[in-house]
Scaffold this active site. Structure first.
Site, PDB file in Angstrom:
ATOM      1  N   LYS A 101       0.915  -1.101  -0.004  1.00 52.69           N
ATOM      2  CA  LYS A 101      -0.004   0.091   0.093  1.00 52.69           C
ATOM      3  C   LYS A 101       1.041   1.237   0.085  1.00 52.69           C
ATOM      4  O   LYS A 101       2.229   1.096   0.209  1.00 52.69           O
ATOM      5  CB  LYS A 101      -0.993   0.148   1.103  1.00 52.69           C
ATOM      6  CG  LYS A 101      -0.318  -0.319   2.392  1.00 52.69           C
ATOM      7  CD  LYS A 101      -1.334  -0.338   3.638  1.00 52.69           C
ATOM      8  CE  LYS A 101      -2.014  -1.745   3.515  1.00 52.69           C
ATOM      9  NZ  LYS A 101      -3.474  -1.909   3.532  1.00 52.69           N
ATOM     10  N   ARG A 102       0.333   2.317  -0.174  1.00 54.56           N
ATOM     11  CA  ARG A 102       1.286   3.707   0.063  1.00 54.56           C
ATOM     12  C   ARG A 102       2.035   3.647   1.035  1.00 54.56           C
ATOM     13  O   ARG A 102       1.591   3.279   2.277  1.00 54.56           O
ATOM     14  CB  ARG A 102       0.241   4.726   0.050  1.00 54.56           C
ATOM     15  CG  ARG A 102       0.198   5.718  -1.026  1.00 54.56           C
ATOM     16  CD  ARG A 102      -0.810   6.954  -1.050  1.00 54.56           C
ATOM     17  NE  ARG A 102      -1.749   6.759  -0.139  1.00 54.56           N
ATOM     18  CZ  ARG A 102      -2.020   7.488   0.828  1.00 54.56           C
ATOM     19  NH1 ARG A 102      -1.373   8.603   1.244  1.00 54.56           N
ATOM     20  NH2 ARG A 102      -3.123   7.185   1.575  1.00 54.56           N
TER      21      ARG A 102
ATOM     22  N   LYS B 139       0.003   4.052   8.032  1.00 57.83           N
ATOM     23  CA  LYS B 139      -0.276   2.546   7.894  1.00 57.83           C
ATOM     24  C   LYS B 139       0.743   1.829   8.197  1.00 57.83           C
ATOM     25  O   LYS B 139       0.694   0.382   8.297  1.00 57.83           O
ATOM     26  CB  LYS B 139      -0.243   2.595   6.051  1.00 57.83           C
ATOM     27  CG  LYS B 139      -1.336   3.154   5.249  1.00 57.83           C
ATOM     28  CD  LYS B 139      -1.100   3.183   3.743  1.00 57.83           C
ATOM     29  CE  LYS B 139      -2.420   3.994   3.221  1.00 57.83           C
ATOM     30  NZ  LYS B 139      -3.600   3.745   3.182  1.00 57.83           N
TER      31      LYS B 139
ATOM     32  N   THR C 220      -8.889  -1.264   0.791  1.00 60.75           N
ATOM     33  CA  THR C 220      -9.686  -1.973  -0.163  1.00 60.75           C
ATOM     34  C   THR C 220      -8.831  -3.090  -0.306  1.00 60.75           C
ATOM     35  O   THR C 220      -9.122  -4.275  -0.887  1.00 60.75           O
ATOM     36  CB  THR C 220     -10.092  -1.569  -1.330  1.00 60.75           C
ATOM     37  OG1 THR C 220      -9.091  -0.570  -1.969  1.00 60.75           O
ATOM     38  CG2 THR C 220     -11.246  -0.505  -1.198  1.00 60.75           C
TER      39      THR C 220
ATOM     40  N   LYS D 251      -9.278  -7.429  -1.227  1.00 58.78           N
ATOM     41  CA  LYS D 251      -8.579  -8.316  -2.294  1.00 58.78           C
ATOM     42  C   LYS D 251      -7.819  -9.557  -1.429  1.00 58.78           C
ATOM     43  O   LYS D 251      -7.802 -10.821  -2.193  1.00 58.78           O
ATOM     44  CB  LYS D 251      -7.681  -7.570  -3.047  1.00 58.78           C
ATOM     45  CG  LYS D 251      -8.308  -6.317  -3.894  1.00 58.78           C
ATOM     46  CD  LYS D 251      -7.443  -5.360  -4.170  1.00 58.78           C
ATOM     47  CE  LYS D 251      -8.264  -4.192  -4.568  1.00 58.78           C
ATOM     48  NZ  LYS D 251      -7.289  -2.734  -4.656  1.00 58.78           N
TER      49      LYS D 251
END
Length: 846
Positions: free
Chosen positions: A577-578, A583, A688, A692
C-alpha cells in the site's frame, strides 16, 4: 529474408504467419480463426510500427485494436440506448483512476479469453506473453484511484447509466526504482508510445478559464472575463461490463492551447519560449498526478488541475443535458437533478460546486435560489479520510487569484450558511468558526473544502462503518445535528472479476467446481456456500495446490524484479500500500528486525522449530515525504542483510517489491497467505486491499480499523489475527504519552537499538527512530502508536506462526476467509450508491 517473430523458443517468419492467415477486417469475430484474421488485419492496416514486424509488442497493439473493435460496437450501442431511454445518469468525478491492464480485463469481461488465446496461438504467440506487453495506465496512486476503477467496472456490469471523469496524466505519479540511496522517482512512460484503449474525441472540447476578473453588468449579473483560456479535449476509454453488452466510458481530459495562442511573430524573433507560453502551461496541467505543492507554483498547479477536471466535466454534463432536451418544449432547470447525479470522489473535485453555480448563474441566467436548489440536489460527496492534512484547505489568496468568480460564490454560500445557522440553531453560535467554509484566520485565511462539500452536497458518505461513525460522531458531528439524514455509510468494495476471476484462474475454477456455478462472479454472496466444505480434505488439497501455483508464480516474479530467490514453502507475508506513517510499515519492519535478532540468537536446532517466513513490503512513498522514504530505505537495508545471512535466510527473507501497481498486485495478492493491515485504529477510512487479500483466501493480521472491522465480522473472529489499540482508546493513549506515562515493551526497545547499532548499514536512521521517541512534539512522540501496539503485534505474529504449522487448520481458515468475502463486492457498494444516493436504475442494452 523477412524479419522474424520469436515466441517460446520457436522462430516464425512473419511472411509464414501472414500467408496462412488472411489479413481480413472482422471486427465482431467470435471464432479463433476469424479473430486471428482481424488481429492480422490490424497489424497490416492499423500500422503503428514498421511493416513485417510481428514481435510481442506489435502483436499486443494489434490484439488490443482487435478487442477495441468489439468494444466500440458495444459502446455505440450503449450510448444510443441511453440516448433513446434518457434515464437519470451518474457522473463520477475523480482525480485518480488506477485501471491496471485493460487487455486481460476486456477479454475477460467479454468472455472471449479462450478464443483470443487460440487466435494468438495461430499467430505464433501466447496470450500471457502478449498481455505482459501492456503498461499500466498511470492515472492514479493508491486506494482512491483503484476504488474508482472497481466502481466503473461494477457500474458497467450492473448496466447502470454512468460515466467516469478524470484527467489524462502524461507521466502519472512516478515510476519507483530502489537504488543504493533508497527510492528513486522517474517519470512513468505509459504514453511513450500510445494507448490503444483511448479514443480521442476531437468534437468534444470546452474552454477552461483561469485568472482574469469579474465584470459586473448594468443589470447586476456577473461575468468572468479575460485571464488565460485553455481547451479541454476529451479522450474516452471504454469500460465493458462482465458478460453484458453495456460498455460505459471513462472520459479523460487533456489540456490544449490553440494555434492562435502561438505567437509566430515572437517565435520568428527568436523568443521561442515566450512564443509558446500558453502551450507550455497547458502541458503542465496534465503532466503529473499530484505535483509537489511545497512551492506557491506547485499549489497553483494542483488547484488548476482540480478546476480543469471540474469545469470541463460540468460543461460536458450541461451540454449533454441540453442536447437531450432539444426538440422538447422548454428547458426546465428543475429537471436537471432528475437527470444528473454528480459524485465527488474525495475533496479534490470540490470546485464542481462553485463551478456548477457559476455556469447556472452567469451562463444560463438562473437566480441564486434556483441555482442553489439545482446544485445541492445534484452533487454528493464521498469522504475518504479523517486525517487533517488530507482534508484539503486552499489559501484564499491563491483562490482569489486563480478563480475570482468562484471565490465570490463561495463567500455567498458561506454567508448564507452562517445566516441559516444563526436563524435556526442559536445553540451552535459558538461553533460557527469551525463550521463555516471560509476560515478567516488573519495568519492564514483558507477555504475548507470538506466543509464546502458538507454544506453543499445532498448526501455525504463514509467508506466503512467505523469510518462513517467517526464522521458522524466526531469530524462532522455538528453538521449531523443540522442535517441528520444527510450522512450515510457505503462500505467500499472490489470487483471480483479483476481481483479473483482473472488474477487467480486456478482458485476461481475450484470455487466454481465446488459451488457448481460460476454465478458467484456477479453475485459474490454465493461464496458463503464454501463454508460447508471448509473441512473437506479434498477441497483443502485442491485449495492448497491453487495457492502453491500462485506462490510459485510470485516467487518467479520476485526473483525477476528484486533479484531475490524466495522459497514457496515458506509463509508468504505481504504488506502493499502507499508508504505512510499511519499505515505503519515501520511497525512491520521493526517486527522483522526483532524476528531476525531472535533467530540469530537461537541454536540451529531451535531455528528448525520456527515457521519460515518471507516478508514482502511494497508501495510508493510520496517524493517529498522524507520519513516515508526512510522507511523504504530501512526495508531494503534489512533485506540486504537478512537475505545474505547464510545462517538465517532459509528461515527469514525480507523483500521490498519495487514499483507497486495494479499488475504487480495481481501477482502478489493471489500468492499471499498472510497480509498486514496494521494502520493505527481510526486512521484508515476503509482500505480495499484488505478485501482483495481476504477474497483470495489470505489471512489478515490487523487492527480494528477501516473495513477490517467488517471483514472480521464476516469471516469470523477466529480467522483474523487481531491486535492493537481501538479507535476510541487512541486519543487517551496519545494524552498519556504526552504526560510521560508510556512504558515501552522491552522488545520494542531492543528492535530500535538493533537498528541503531548499525547492523543494517551506515545510513543514519536516528531521525526515523526519533519520531517514535519523546512524549510530544512535531515528528516525535510516536503519534501513530507503533510503540504502544508493538507488544500485541509480536504476540499476534507468534499466533500466526503457530497456526501456520497446522496445515489443515490454516487451509480451513483460508477457505473461510474467501467464503466470508461476499459483502465486499463493489457490485454491492454500487447498487447501494445507485439506490440510496444517486436514484438511478438499470438501463440494459437489449
Amino acid at each position: 529474408m523477412a524479419p522474424t517473430a520469436k515466441s517460446n523458443g520457436k522462430t516464425i517468419t512473419d511472411s509464414a504467419i501472414s500467408s496462412k492467415i488472411p489479413a481480413t477486417a472482422n471486427p465482431l469475430a467470435e471464432e479463433p480463426s476469424q479473430i486471428a484474421s482481424n488481429i492480422n488485419y490490424h497489424a497490416k492496416f492499423s500500422p503503428q510500427f514498421s511493416p513485417f514486424k510481428f514481435e510481442p509488442e506489435q502483436a499486443y497493439y494489434a490484439t488490443a485494436d482487435s478487442v477495441r473493435d468489439r468494444l466500440i460496437q458495444q459502446w455505440n450501442e450503449t450510448y444510443l440506448h441511453f440516448h433513446k431511454e434518457n434515464p437519470k445518469q451518474t457522473y463520477y468525478l475523480s482525480m485518480e483512476y488506477l485501471q491496471g491492464r485493460a487487455l486481460t480485463n476486456a477479454i475477460g469481461n467479454l468472455n472471449v479469453q479462450t478464443a483470443y488465446a487460440d487466435a494468438l496461438n495461430k499467430l505464433g504467440h501466447q496470450l500471457e506473453e502478449i498481455t505482459e506487453q501492456e503498461k499500466d495506465a498511470a492515472l492514479g496512486n493508491g486506494g482512491l484511484g483503484r476504488l474508482a476503477s472497481c466502481f466503473l467496472d461494477s457500474m458497467a456490469t450492473l448496466n447502470l447509466p454512468a460515466w467516469g471523469y478524470g484527467l489524462r496524466y502524461r507521466y502519472g505519479l512516478f515510476k519507483q526504482r530502489i537504488a543504493e540511496d533508497g527510492q528513486e522517482e522517474t517519470a512513468e512512460d505509459w504514453l511513450e508510445k500510445f494507448s490503444p484503449w483511448e479514443v480521442v474525441r476531437h468534437d468534444v472540447m470546452y474552454p477552461v478559464r483561469f485568472f482574469g476578473r469579474v465584470h459586473v453588468n448594468p443589470d447586476g449579473s456577473r461575468k468572468w472575463v479575460e485571464g488565460e483560456v485553455l481547451q479541454a479535449l476529451a479522450y474516452d476509454v471504454p469500460i465493458p461490463g462482465y458478460k453484458t453488452k453495456n460498455t460505459i466510458s471513462l472520459r479523460l481530459w487533456e489540456a490544449k492551447a490553440s494555434a492562435e495562442d502561438f505567437n509566430l511573430f515572437q517565435f520568428n524573433d527568436g523568443q521561442y519560449e515566450s512564443a509558446a507560453q500558453l502551450h507550455s502551461r497547458a502541458q503542465q496541467i496534465c503532466a503529473v498526478l499530484y505535483p509537489g505543492d511545497a512551492t506557491e507554483e506547485g499549489k497553483l498547479l494542483r488547484l488548476k488541475q482540480q478546476f480543469f477536471l471540474c469545469s470541463a466535466s460540468l460543461q460536458d454534463i450541461i451540454f449533454r443535458f441540453k442536447e437531450r432536451k432539444q426538440g422538447t418544449d422548454t428547458l426546465q432547470w428543475s429537471e436537471f437533478p432528475k437527470k444528473v447525479a454528480v459524485q465527488m470522489n474525495d475533496t479534490h473535485p470540490t470546485l464542481a460546486i462553485p463551478e456548477l453555480m457559476r455556469l447556472l448563474l452567469d451562463e444560463e441566467g438562473l437566480g441564486w435560489d434556483e441555482a442553489w436548489e439545482v446544485t445541492t440536489r445534484t452533487v454528493a460527496y464521498t469522504n475518504h479520510t479523517v486525517l487533517p492534512e488530507a482534508l484539503e484547505k486552499w489559501s484564499q489568496a491563491v483562490m482569489w487569484k486563480l478563480l475570482p468568480r468562484h471565490m465570490q460564490i463561495i463567500e455567498e454560500i458561506d454567508k448564507r450558511f452562517i445566516a441559516m445557522v444563526r436563524a435556526t440553531r442559536s445553540d451552535l453560535e459558538s461553533k460557527i468558526p469551525s463550521l463555516c467554509v471560509l476560515d478567516n484566520n488573519p495568519q492564514k485565511p483558507v477555504v475548507r473544502m470538506a466543509n464546502l462539500c458538507v454544506v453543499s452536497a445532498h448526501t455525504v458518505n463514509g467508506v466503512a462503518q467505523l469510518h462513517s461513525d467517526i464522521l458522524k460522531n466526531e469530524l462532522f458531528v455538528d453538521y449531523v445535528s443540522i442535517w441528520p439524514t444527510k450522512f450515510q455509510n457505503k462500505t467500499n468494495g472490489i470487483t471480483p472479476r479483476r481481483w479473483l476471476r482473472f488474477c487467480s484462474p486456478e482458485l476461481s475454477n475450484i470455487i466454481t467446481k465446488w459451488l457448481k456455478t460460476d454465478e458467484w462472479v456477479t453475485n459474490l454472496d454465493l461464496l458463503v456456500g464454501l463454508r460447508k466444505f471448509a473441512d473437506d480434505s479434498k477441497l483443502q488439497e485442491e485449495w492448497a495446490s491453487a495457492k502453491m501455483a500462485n506462490k510459485k508464480r510470485l516467487a518467479q516474479y520476485i526473483e525477476h524484479v528484486a533479484g531475490v530467490k524466495i522459497d514457496p514453502n515458506t509463509l508468504f507475508d505481504i504488506q502493499v500500500k502507499r508508504i505512510h506513517e499511519y499505515k505503519r510499515q515501520l511497525l512491520n519492519i521493526l517486527g522483522a528486525v526483532y524476528r531476525y535478532k531472535k533467530l540469530k540468537e537461537m541454536s540451529p536446532e531451535d531455528r528448525k522449530k520456527t515457521t519460515p517466513r518471507t516478508i514482502m513490503i511494497g508501495g510508493k512513498a510520496f517524493a517529498t515525504y522524507t520519513n516515508a522514504k526512510r522507511i523504504v530505505k530501512l526495508v531494503d537495508d534489512v533485506g540486504a542483510v537478512v537475505n545474505n545471512d547464510p545462517d538465517i535466510n532459509s528461515y527469514l527473507k525480507v523483500v521490498f517489491v519495487p514499483n507497486y501497481n495494479v499488475s504487480v498486485a495481481e501477482i502478489l495478492i493471489p500468492g499471499s497467505e498472510l497480509s498486514q493491515h496494521i494502520s493505527t485504529a481510526g486512521m484508515e477510512a476503509s482500505g480495499t486491499s484488505n478485501m482483495k487479500f481476504a477474497l483470495n483466501g489470505c489471512l489478515i493480521i490487523g487492527t480494528l480499523d477501516g473495513a477490517n472491522v467488517e471483514i472480521r465480522e464476516e469471516i469470523g473472529d477466529d480467522n483474523f489475527f487481531l491486535f492493537g489499540a481501538t479507535a476510541d482508546e487512541v486519543p487517551k493513549l496519545r494524552k498519556d504519552r504526552e504526560n510521560g506515562l508510556f512504558k515501552p515493551d522491552p522488545r520494542f526497545e531492543e528492535a530500535k537499538q538493533f537498528v541503531r547499532s548499525g547492523a543494517f548499514g551506515s545510513y543514519d536512521y536516528n531521525p526515523l527512530l526519533d519520531s517514535l521517541e519523546g512524549n510530544t512534539g512535531y515528528g516525535r512522540g510516536d503519534y501513530f502508536l507503533v510503540g504502544h501496539d508493538f507488544a500485541q503485534y509480536m504476540d499476534a505474529q507468534a499466533k500466526v506462526d503457530e497456526a501456520y504449522k497446522d496445515r489443515k487448520r490454516w487451509l480451513k481458515m483460508s477457505i473461510l476467509s474467501t467464503a466470508g468475502s461476499g459483502k465486499f463486492s463493489s457490485d454491492r457498494t454500487i447498487a447501494q450508491y445507485a439506490k440510496e444516493i444517486w436514484n438511478i436504475e438499470e438501463c440494459r442494452v437489449p
